[in-house]
Design an enzyme around this catalytic site. Structure first.
Site, PDB file in Angstrom:
ATOM      1  N   GLY A 143      -9.601 -13.927   6.313  1.00 21.11           N
ATOM      2  CA  GLY A 143      -8.917 -15.019   7.028  1.00 21.11           C
ATOM      3  C   GLY A 143      -9.960 -15.914   7.678  1.00 21.11           C
ATOM      4  N   THR A 170     -13.385 -13.955  12.902  1.00 16.58           N
ATOM      5  CA  THR A 170     -11.934 -13.719  12.874  1.00 16.58           C
ATOM      6  C   THR A 170     -11.345 -14.086  14.229  1.00 16.58           C
ATOM      7  OG1 THR A 170     -10.199 -12.004  12.862  1.00 16.58           O
ATOM      8  CG2 THR A 170     -12.407 -11.247  13.338  1.00 16.58           C
ATOM      9  N   ARG A 193      -3.085  -9.250  14.045  1.00 19.36           N
ATOM     10  CA  ARG A 193      -2.946  -8.087  13.157  1.00 19.36           C
ATOM     11  C   ARG A 193      -2.641  -6.843  13.993  1.00 19.36           C
ATOM     12  NH1 ARG A 193      -6.516  -7.913   7.686  1.00 19.36           N
ATOM     13  NH2 ARG A 193      -5.908 -10.070   7.714  1.00 19.36           N
ATOM     14  N   ALA A 216     -25.631 -22.678  11.465  1.00 22.19           N
ATOM     15  CA  ALA A 216     -26.756 -21.976  12.099  1.00 22.19           C
ATOM     16  C   ALA A 216     -27.525 -21.144  11.072  1.00 22.19           C
ATOM     17  CB  ALA A 216     -26.227 -21.083  13.225  1.00 22.19           C
ATOM     18  N   ARG A 219      -9.517 -13.938  -0.726  1.00 22.79           N
ATOM     19  CA  ARG A 219      -9.408 -12.477  -0.751  1.00 22.79           C
ATOM     20  C   ARG A 219      -9.567 -12.087  -2.211  1.00 22.79           C
ATOM     21  NH1 ARG A 219      -5.485 -13.226   4.099  1.00 22.79           N
ATOM     22  NH2 ARG A 219      -6.805 -12.418   5.742  1.00 22.79           N
ATOM     23  N   GLY A 277     -14.123 -10.747   8.683  1.00 23.25           N
ATOM     24  CA  GLY A 277     -13.570  -9.683   9.518  1.00 23.25           C
ATOM     25  C   GLY A 277     -13.914  -8.301   8.973  1.00 23.25           C
ATOM     26  N   ASP A 278     -13.122  -7.357   9.417  1.00 23.05           N
ATOM     27  CA  ASP A 278     -13.324  -5.952   9.092  1.00 23.05           C
ATOM     28  C   ASP A 278     -13.416  -5.688   7.573  1.00 23.05           C
ATOM     29  OD1 ASP A 278     -13.144  -3.281  10.396  1.00 23.05           O
ATOM     30  OD2 ASP A 278     -11.499  -3.096   8.938  1.00 23.05           O
ATOM     31  N   ARG A 286      14.558 -17.873  23.631  1.00 21.74           N
ATOM     32  CA  ARG A 286      14.214 -18.671  22.452  1.00 21.74           C
ATOM     33  C   ARG A 286      12.893 -18.133  21.897  1.00 21.74           C
ATOM     34  NH1 ARG A 286      18.600 -19.911  23.370  1.00 21.74           N
ATOM     35  NH2 ARG A 286      19.610 -21.946  23.278  1.00 21.74           N
TER      36      ARG A 286
END
Ligand code: ADP
Ligand code: F6P
Length: 323
Positions: free
Chosen positions: A14, A128, A174, A25, A75, A105-106, A247
């Protein structure tokens, strides 16, 4: 002169705000140290598709302020397989690439770990919005995402107060409650539901009705997606008390967009440069992080196998202050 001559960089999983600042950088730090730098388009899938190109100082001009990732992300199913990973390592070797910086991420860290076992020097950067990576206090994009949520809650407060309503705000993260916790405290939410803390909606409803009776004009319930669906929570709260008029707002991918905050840009800049300098020093299979303001390196294996800490003190504080 460093033994490292060629480095590649990719963004994976993501996307998050600040990935571009991290990329900038990495590229500029590599060039500063006399290292050739390659960009890989669309994460691990781009690697397998040979979507690799040489980058220069201008390739990363005018991107520090932009959300998303100019390298794009993807992905890749193929990369989960041993065959895919071997192919990826071979492609990198065919370019003479000595090191790979993975911003993600992980899951992306798992991929970097697999490549390092196949002889590729890798460095992970925590990109992430979820802040769900261990051995770093912050991930790149988290601060911006929290800002998006707080801004939305400010707006919701206006209309909820006018109608004495409750607002259930479902946020991303998540399996991690950090976005909900940090945005909840910053926006003065009455209730924060996170996967790390069990909750009882009967009690929540009771507290809400009490607060309305005591003069509160609105009630904000922030729910992390890992703790439940906003719609279900609103329904159950109304079943517990007929007085609750709730709501639901599901903030969704809006949390992953927009210009990164100065905090995220600076974090990304520091970590990106640190990743390159670490590769030059001969480090590999490490995740870069920031702990109490200090830049740190941790074995990727350890990072992906350690559960991220949840700040229970901060959670208690948010509850105390929301009376
Ligand atoms: P994130 O990095 O944001 O957690 P994903 O979990 O989707 O996102 O992972 C991104 C990509 O990393 C996956 O599509 C896959 O190509 C690769 N990846 C994830 N887990 C593994 C793994 N266990 N082994 C090899 N590659 C992996
Ligand atoms: O990991 C970032 C994240 O935005 C999570 O918060 C969310 O659960 C997920 O990705 C959404 O994934 P997708 O972009 O595939 O819908």
């Amino acid at each position: 002169m460093s033994a490292v001559k060629k480095i590649a960089v990719l963004t994976s999983g993501g996307d998050s705000q600040g990935m571009n600042a991290a990329l900038r950088a990495v590229v500029r730090s590599a060039l500063y140290h006399g290292i050739e730098i390659f960009g890989i388009q669309r994460g691990y899938q781009g690697l397998l598709n040979n979507d690799i190109f040489s980058m220069d100082l201008r390739s990363v001009g005018d991107i520090i302020q932009r959300g998303g990732t100019v390298l794009q992300s993807a992905r890749s199913k193929e990369f989960y397989t041993e065959e895919g990973q071997r192919k990826g390592a071979e492609i990198l070797r065919s370019y003479g690439i000595d090191g790979l910086v993975v911003i993600g991420g992980d899951g992306s860290y798992h991929g970097a770990n697999k490549l390092s076992k196949l002889g590729i020097n890798t460095m992970g950067l925590p990109g992430t919005i979820d802040n769900d990576i261990s051995f770093t206090d912050y991930t790149i994009g988290f601060d911006t995402a929290v800002g998006v949520v707080v801004d939305a809650i400010n707006k919701l407060r206006d209309t909820m107060s006018s109608h004495e309503r409750a607002s259930v705000v479902e946020v991303m993260g998540r399996h991690c409650g950090d976005i909900a916790l940090h945005a909840g405290l910053a926006s003065g939410a009455e209730t924060i539901l996170v996967p790390e803390v069990p909750y009882d909606l009967g009690e929540v409803a009771q507290r809400m009705t009490h607060n309305f009776a005591m003069g509160k004009r609105h009630s904000i319930i922030v729910v992390a997606e890992g703790a439940g669906k906003g719609d279900d929570i609103a329904k159950e709260l109304s079943q517990h008390s007929k007085q609750i008029d709730a709501r639901v707002t599901v903030l969704g991918h809006i949390q992953r967009g927009g210009t990164p905050t100065p905090f995220d840009r600076n974090l990304a800049s520091r970590l990106g440069d640190f990743a390159v300098r670490s590769l030059i020093r001969g480090e590999s299979d490490k995740a870069c992080g920031i702990i109490k303001g200090e830049l740190t390196l941790t074995d990727i294996d350890k990072v992906v196998n350690t559960k991220n800490d949840f700040d229970h003190e901060m959670y208690e504080l948010a509850l105390r202050l929301s009376q």
